[in-house]
Design a protein around this motif. Structure first.
Motif, PDB file in Angstrom:
ATOM      1  N   ASP A 143       0.811  -1.220   0.000  1.00 15.52           N
ATOM      2  CA  ASP A 143       0.000   0.000   0.000  1.00 15.52           C
ATOM      3  C   ASP A 143       0.845   1.270   0.000  1.00 15.52           C
ATOM      4  O   ASP A 143       0.304   2.384   0.117  1.00 15.52           O
ATOM      5  N   GLY A 144       2.171   1.112  -0.108  1.00 16.47           N
ATOM      6  CA  GLY A 144       3.044   2.276  -0.168  1.00 16.47           C
ATOM      7  C   GLY A 144       3.525   2.764   1.181  1.00 16.47           C
ATOM      8  O   GLY A 144       3.864   3.950   1.328  1.00 16.47           O
ATOM      9  N   ARG A 145       3.543   1.867   2.174  1.00 14.37           N
ATOM     10  CA  ARG A 145       3.991   2.210   3.524  1.00 14.37           C
ATOM     11  C   ARG A 145       3.282   3.454   4.062  1.00 14.37           C
ATOM     12  O   ARG A 145       3.913   4.463   4.410  1.00 14.37           O
ATOM     13  N   PRO A 146       1.961   3.422   4.130  1.00 11.20           N
ATOM     14  CA  PRO A 146       1.190   4.608   4.563  1.00 11.20           C
ATOM     15  C   PRO A 146       1.440   4.963   6.025  1.00 11.20           C
ATOM     16  O   PRO A 146       1.834   4.118   6.832  1.00 11.20           O
ATOM     17  N   HIS A 147       1.212   6.223   6.334  1.00  7.09           N
ATOM     18  CA  HIS A 147       1.308   6.698   7.721  1.00  7.09           C
ATOM     19  C   HIS A 147      -0.101   6.649   8.296  1.00  7.09           C
ATOM     20  O   HIS A 147      -0.951   7.472   7.980  1.00  7.09           O
ATOM     21  N   TYR A 148      -0.360   5.650   9.159  1.00  3.35           N
ATOM     22  CA  TYR A 148      -1.692   5.459   9.719  1.00  3.35           C
ATOM     23  C   TYR A 148      -1.977   6.492  10.806  1.00  3.35           C
ATOM     24  O   TYR A 148      -1.066   7.080  11.405  1.00  3.35           O
ATOM     25  N   ALA A 149      -3.254   6.662  11.093  1.00  5.79           N
ATOM     26  CA  ALA A 149      -3.673   7.647  12.091  1.00  5.79           C
ATOM     27  C   ALA A 149      -3.146   7.305  13.487  1.00  5.79           C
ATOM     28  O   ALA A 149      -2.969   8.203  14.322  1.00  5.79           O
ATOM     29  N   SER A 150      -2.907   6.040  13.746  1.00  7.68           N
ATOM     30  CA  SER A 150      -2.427   5.621  15.064  1.00  7.68           C
ATOM     31  C   SER A 150      -0.924   5.785  15.231  1.00  7.68           C
ATOM     32  O   SER A 150      -0.392   5.585  16.330  1.00  7.68           O
ATOM     33  N   MET A 151      -0.221   6.194  14.169  1.00  6.86           N
ATOM     34  CA  MET A 151       1.232   6.336  14.231  1.00  6.86           C
ATOM     35  C   MET A 151       1.620   7.727  14.721  1.00  6.86           C
ATOM     36  O   MET A 151       0.890   8.704  14.506  1.00  6.86           O
ATOM     37  N   GLU A 152       2.780   7.788  15.398  1.00 10.36           N
ATOM     38  CA  GLU A 152       3.275   9.068  15.903  1.00 10.36           C
ATOM     39  C   GLU A 152       3.838   9.921  14.762  1.00 10.36           C
ATOM     40  O   GLU A 152       4.203   9.409  13.704  1.00 10.36           O
ATOM     41  N   GLU A 153       3.923  11.225  15.012  1.00  8.20           N
ATOM     42  CA  GLU A 153       4.519  12.134  14.030  1.00  8.20           C
ATOM     43  C   GLU A 153       6.005  11.795  13.859  1.00  8.20           C
ATOM     44  O   GLU A 153       6.733  11.644  14.843  1.00  8.20           O
ATOM     45  N   GLY A 154       6.448  11.641  12.640  1.00 12.41           N
ATOM     46  CA  GLY A 154       7.829  11.286  12.354  1.00 12.41           C
ATOM     47  C   GLY A 154       8.067   9.787  12.291  1.00 12.41           C
ATOM     48  O   GLY A 154       9.147   9.337  11.908  1.00 12.41           O
ATOM     49  N   GLN A 155       7.080   9.002  12.665  1.00 13.83           N
ATOM     50  CA  GLN A 155       7.203   7.534  12.606  1.00 13.83           C
ATOM     51  C   GLN A 155       6.951   7.070  11.177  1.00 13.83           C
ATOM     52  O   GLN A 155       5.934   7.407  10.573  1.00 13.83           O
ATOM     53  N   THR A 156       7.875   6.297  10.640  1.00  7.36           N
ATOM     54  CA  THR A 156       7.745   5.826   9.253  1.00  7.36           C
ATOM     55  C   THR A 156       7.584   4.318   9.135  1.00  7.36           C
ATOM     56  O   THR A 156       7.278   3.818   8.059  1.00  7.36           O
ATOM     57  N   ILE A 157       7.788   3.586  10.226  1.00  8.17           N
ATOM     58  CA  ILE A 157       7.612   2.128  10.222  1.00  8.17           C
ATOM     59  C   ILE A 157       6.425   1.792  11.111  1.00  8.17           C
ATOM     60  O   ILE A 157       6.391   2.168  12.282  1.00  8.17           O
ATOM     61  N   ALA A 158       5.445   1.091  10.553  1.00  9.37           N
ATOM     62  CA  ALA A 158       4.223   0.788  11.283  1.00  9.37           C
ATOM     63  C   ALA A 158       4.437  -0.369  12.259  1.00  9.37           C
ATOM     64  O   ALA A 158       5.145  -1.334  11.959  1.00  9.37           O
ATOM     65  N   TYR A 159       3.827  -0.254  13.428  1.00 13.71           N
ATOM     66  CA  TYR A 159       3.766  -1.383  14.342  1.00 13.71           C
ATOM     67  C   TYR A 159       2.790  -2.421  13.786  1.00 13.71           C
ATOM     68  O   TYR A 159       1.930  -2.111  12.949  1.00 13.71           O
ATOM     69  N   ILE A 160       2.903  -3.633  14.275  1.00 16.42           N
ATOM     70  CA  ILE A 160       1.912  -4.658  13.925  1.00 16.42           C
ATOM     71  C   ILE A 160       0.523  -4.156  14.310  1.00 16.42           C
ATOM     72  O   ILE A 160      -0.450  -4.330  13.577  1.00 16.42           O
ATOM     73  N   SER A 161       0.449  -3.524  15.462  1.00 14.62           N
ATOM     74  CA  SER A 161      -0.827  -3.012  15.963  1.00 14.62           C
ATOM     75  C   SER A 161      -1.401  -1.934  15.051  1.00 14.62           C
ATOM     76  O   SER A 161      -2.616  -1.817  14.905  1.00 14.62           O
ATOM     77  N   ASP A 162      -0.532  -1.119  14.440  1.00 13.98           N
ATOM     78  CA  ASP A 162      -1.004  -0.078  13.528  1.00 13.98           C
ATOM     79  C   ASP A 162      -1.665  -0.700  12.306  1.00 13.98           C
ATOM     80  O   ASP A 162      -2.737  -0.266  11.867  1.00 13.98           O
TER      81      ASP A 162
END
Length: 276
Positions: A31-50
């Motif tokens: 999906d293009g490594r999206p920045h999910y709403a649950s991710m912190e500002e500046g975070q580029t790698i999603a958690y499993i939970s995200d």
């Protein structure tokens, strides 16, 4: 039978767990490594939970539930097989108590994973973090009690069943590695720094994949209970070598399981003391 036996519980559990993790990781990358709403500002790698809080939540819930239910069935199977002498039996109250406590904390860890997948990090962040702690802590403490049990029975059966000590060292390695990773993970998730959150995400994925090895370690424990043409269950073999199984034709017969068919030598053609 080799095909249908208790050792399949950890195998299917591990396959389900790995398949779920890979599906979630591939989906996020695709999906293009999206920045999910649950991710912190500046975070580029999603958690499993995200990832699990988004469109793949049904997979996260179902995959996690199947994984831990089958794993806990492996725990229960191991306890029953030792009680029924299909595996080398426990030799005292302490190792039996360790086995029961290991099952209790494994069930707690299972509940933690199911609940953290239901109460996702996007909608229930506080509950989600608490259930992460329950999941990791439950299985780590459970593994500690498993190690204590296997150390005791491994020392007792050190000549007959060295596989018990092998299993002990595998699980001890898991405890040490997962505990170190969990400490680093806990430090990272408390930070609002984007780079530390990325490190935390990497640690979470690593913890998850290492957990697969722990699940598979139970195959080593359950396989010796299988009865085949050239293999007597671990517990029965010990009893036979100690004087036999009372009330059976094998009473008083001492056998040594061959490593391979070729190593049987003059015993070829015999199974459990009987010619076949």
């Amino acid at each position: 039978m080799w095909i249908i036996s208790f050792w399949m519980f950890p195998v299917v559990s591990a396959c389900m767990w790995v398949a779920m993790l890979i599906a979630m990781l591939v989906t996020w990358v695709r999906d293009g490594r999206p920045h999910y709403a649950s991710m912190e500002e500046g975070q580029t790698i999603a958690y499993i939970s995200d990832v699990g809080a988004q469109g793949l939540k049904p997979l996260f819930v179902a995959g996690g539930a199947v994984t831990v239910v089958l794993l806990d069935l492996a725990f229960l199977s191991e306890r029953w097989l030792r009680h029924s002498n299909q595996l080398a039996s426990n030799k005292g109250r302490l190792d039996k108590a360790c086995a029961v406590l290991a099952i209790f904390f494994a069930i707690a860890g299972a509940a933690g994973l199911i609940l953290l997948s239901v109460f996702d990090t996007l909608r229930y962040p506080t509950l989600h973090d608490g259930f992460i702690g329950l999941f990791i802590g439950g299985y780590v403490v459970s593994a500690v009690f498993v190690c204590a049990e296997y150390l005791r029975i491994g020392i007792f059966y050190r000549r007959e069943h060295r596989v018990l000590l092998v299993s002990f060292f595998i699980k001890l390695t898991f405890v040490i590695v997962e505990l170190a990773l969990a400490i680093g993970f806990g430090v990272c998730i408390e930070s609002s720094n984007g780079s530390k959150q990325n490190t935390g995400a990497v640690l979470e994925w690593t913890i998850a994949f290492v957990f697969t090895g722990y699940i598979l370690s139970f195959v080593v424990d359950l396989l010796p209970s299988v009865r085949t043409r050239n293999h007597v269950p671990q517990g029965e073999k010990y009893l036979m070598n100690q004087g036999g199984l009372p009330g059976t034709r094998e009473e008083g017969v001492s056998i040594e399981e061959p490593l391979t068919q070729d190593s049987m030598g003059p015993s070829t053609g015999f199974y459990r003391g009987q010619r076949v």
